[in-house]
Design a protein around this motif. Sequence first.
Motif: not given
Length: 79
Positions: A35-56
Motif C-alpha cells: 500500500p506504500g505507493l500511489t497507483e501513479e507511482s506503481k504504474d511508473r514502476l511497472r513501466r521501468l520494469i518493462a523497460e529493463h526486463p533483465d536489469r531490475p
Amino acid sequence: MTAIEERLPPLKPHPEEKTLRDQVRGILREALEGPGLTEESKDRLRRLIAEHPDRPEAAFVEHLRSLRLAESDGELLAG
C-alpha cells in the motif's frame, strides 16, 4: 492486470537463488503489491520494469531517483 503488467517478467525469485538481482525483484514485487505507493507511482514502476526486463536493479534505481525528485519538488509519492 494491466497491459504493462502482462509484459513484465516474473518478479518472484527462485527459492535457490539469492542474488542481489533476485532480492531487488522481491523488493519491486513488494512495492507493487503493498500500500506504500500511489497507483501513479506503481504504474511508473511497472513501466521501468518493462523497460529493463533483465536489469531490475536499473528499474529500482530509476524509481528511487523519481521519488527523490518528486520529494524535492514538494510531492510525496511514497508512504
